[in-house]
Design a protein around this motif. Structure first.
Motif, PDB file in Angstrom:
ATOM      1  N   UNK A 182       0.877  -1.173   0.000  1.00  0.00           N
ATOM      2  CA  UNK A 182       0.000   0.000   0.000  1.00  0.00           C
ATOM      3  C   UNK A 182       0.908   1.214   0.000  1.00  0.00           C
ATOM      4  N   UNK A 183       0.795   2.045  -1.041  1.00  0.00           N
ATOM      5  CA  UNK A 183       1.704   3.183  -1.211  1.00  0.00           C
ATOM      6  C   UNK A 183       0.983   4.510  -1.028  1.00  0.00           C
ATOM      7  N   UNK A 184       1.589   5.345  -0.233  1.00  0.00           N
ATOM      8  CA  UNK A 184       1.173   6.737  -0.100  1.00  0.00           C
ATOM      9  C   UNK A 184       2.160   7.548  -0.932  1.00  0.00           C
ATOM     10  N   UNK A 185       1.646   8.333  -1.856  1.00  0.00           N
ATOM     11  CA  UNK A 185       2.495   9.156  -2.711  1.00  0.00           C
ATOM     12  C   UNK A 185       2.418  10.588  -2.211  1.00  0.00           C
ATOM     13  N   UNK A 186       3.578  11.190  -1.988  1.00  0.00           N
ATOM     14  CA  UNK A 186       3.640  12.576  -1.551  1.00  0.00           C
ATOM     15  C   UNK A 186       4.537  13.345  -2.508  1.00  0.00           C
ATOM     16  N   UNK A 187       4.009  14.449  -3.014  1.00  0.00           N
ATOM     17  CA  UNK A 187       4.738  15.268  -3.978  1.00  0.00           C
ATOM     18  C   UNK A 187       4.882  16.671  -3.410  1.00  0.00           C
ATOM     19  N   UNK A 188       6.076  17.183  -3.465  1.00  0.00           N
ATOM     20  CA  UNK A 188       6.345  18.547  -3.000  1.00  0.00           C
ATOM     21  C   UNK A 188       7.249  19.222  -4.018  1.00  0.00           C
ATOM     22  N   UNK A 189       6.868  20.426  -4.411  1.00  0.00           N
ATOM     23  CA  UNK A 189       7.702  21.167  -5.352  1.00  0.00           C
ATOM     24  C   UNK A 189       8.741  22.010  -4.643  1.00  0.00           C
ATOM     25  N   UNK A 190       8.631  22.124  -3.319  1.00  0.00           N
ATOM     26  CA  UNK A 190       9.613  22.870  -2.533  1.00  0.00           C
ATOM     27  C   UNK A 190       9.608  22.374  -1.097  1.00  0.00           C
ATOM     28  N   UNK A 191      10.472  22.935  -0.302  1.00  0.00           N
ATOM     29  CA  UNK A 191      10.595  22.503   1.093  1.00  0.00           C
ATOM     30  C   UNK A 191       9.921  23.447   2.089  1.00  0.00           C
ATOM     31  N   UNK A 192       9.179  24.431   1.621  1.00  0.00           N
ATOM     32  CA  UNK A 192       8.591  25.409   2.544  1.00  0.00           C
ATOM     33  C   UNK A 192       7.598  24.759   3.510  1.00  0.00           C
ATOM     34  N   UNK A 193       7.023  23.622   3.135  1.00  0.00           N
ATOM     35  CA  UNK A 193       6.096  22.902   4.006  1.00  0.00           C
ATOM     36  C   UNK A 193       6.699  21.586   4.481  1.00  0.00           C
ATOM     37  N   UNK A 194       8.021  21.468   4.404  1.00  0.00           N
ATOM     38  CA  UNK A 194       8.703  20.240   4.804  1.00  0.00           C
ATOM     39  C   UNK A 194       8.918  19.313   3.617  1.00  0.00           C
ATOM     40  N   UNK A 195       9.550  18.196   3.892  1.00  0.00           N
ATOM     41  CA  UNK A 195       9.818  17.216   2.841  1.00  0.00           C
ATOM     42  C   UNK A 195       8.538  16.456   2.521  1.00  0.00           C
ATOM     43  N   UNK A 196       8.502  15.758   1.403  1.00  0.00           N
ATOM     44  CA  UNK A 196       7.319  14.941   1.116  1.00  0.00           C
ATOM     45  C   UNK A 196       7.025  13.942   2.235  1.00  0.00           C
ATOM     46  N   UNK A 253       9.672  14.762  -6.140  1.00  0.00           N
ATOM     47  CA  UNK A 253      10.033  16.182  -6.178  1.00  0.00           C
ATOM     48  C   UNK A 253      10.239  16.593  -7.635  1.00  0.00           C
ATOM     49  N   UNK A 254       9.265  17.329  -8.191  1.00  0.00           N
ATOM     50  CA  UNK A 254       9.442  17.828  -9.558  1.00  0.00           C
ATOM     51  C   UNK A 254      10.622  18.801  -9.616  1.00  0.00           C
ATOM     52  N   UNK A 255      11.274  18.841 -10.769  1.00  0.00           N
ATOM     53  CA  UNK A 255      12.378  19.782 -10.974  1.00  0.00           C
ATOM     54  C   UNK A 255      12.008  20.729 -12.100  1.00  0.00           C
ATOM     55  N   UNK A 256      12.673  21.863 -12.132  1.00  0.00           N
ATOM     56  CA  UNK A 256      12.378  22.857 -13.184  1.00  0.00           C
ATOM     57  C   UNK A 256      12.657  22.290 -14.575  1.00  0.00           C
ATOM     58  N   UNK A 257      13.693  21.477 -14.656  1.00  0.00           N
ATOM     59  CA  UNK A 257      13.988  20.828 -15.940  1.00  0.00           C
ATOM     60  C   UNK A 257      14.466  19.412 -15.641  1.00  0.00           C
ATOM     61  N   UNK A 258      14.158  18.531 -16.525  1.00  0.00           N
ATOM     62  CA  UNK A 258      14.544  17.143 -16.337  1.00  0.00           C
ATOM     63  C   UNK A 258      13.512  16.382 -15.525  1.00  0.00           C
TER      64      UNK A 258
END
Length: 118
Positions: free
Chosen positions: A50-64, A102-107
């Motif tokens: 059972x997988x929980x997926x967490x996505x964060x584009x930045x660290x302002x709210x902590x890590x995923x 963690x999405x990146x600006x490129x790649x």
């Protein structure tokens, strides 16, 4: 759709591809019942995951991984029991994973797979 929802859906697609590439078999995506939703249910050899997926584009709210609170852990455990009851699978090994995206600006996005996270 809110930007946050779009980031979450993107993260789930990335996580699903990552797990498939790792040799796992996806059984369910976004499985829902009245008590909530499980992002991904997969099989890893003889283990049900059972997988929980967490996505964060930045660290302002902590890590995923920081977003997986004790409340979320308890909810996912309840949902796993519900799914097992619905599917009538009772004698399987179960594992709970977190897939951090963690999405990146490129790649491509970076992915961290925390096996047996809780």
């Amino acid at each position: 759709m809110a930007a946050k929802d779009g980031v979450g859906k993107y993260g789930e697609r990335v996580a699903a591809r990552y797990l498939l590439d790792a040799g796992m078999v996806l059984l369910e995506r976004n499985w829902r019942c009245p008590e909530g939703e499980v992002d991904i249910i997969a099989r890893d050899a003889d283990t049900l995951v059972f997988c929980e997926v967490k996505t964060r584009s930045g660290d302002s709210h902590g890590t995923p991984a920081d977003a997986v609170t004790p409340t979320k852990v308890a909810r996912l455990r309840r949902l796993a029991k519900r799914w097992l009851a619905v599917t009538q699978l009772s004698t399987v090994e179960v594992r709970f994973d977190v897939v951090c995206v963690r999405p990146r600006r490129s790649g491509p996005a970076t992915v961290e797979h925390l096996r047996g996270a809780f």
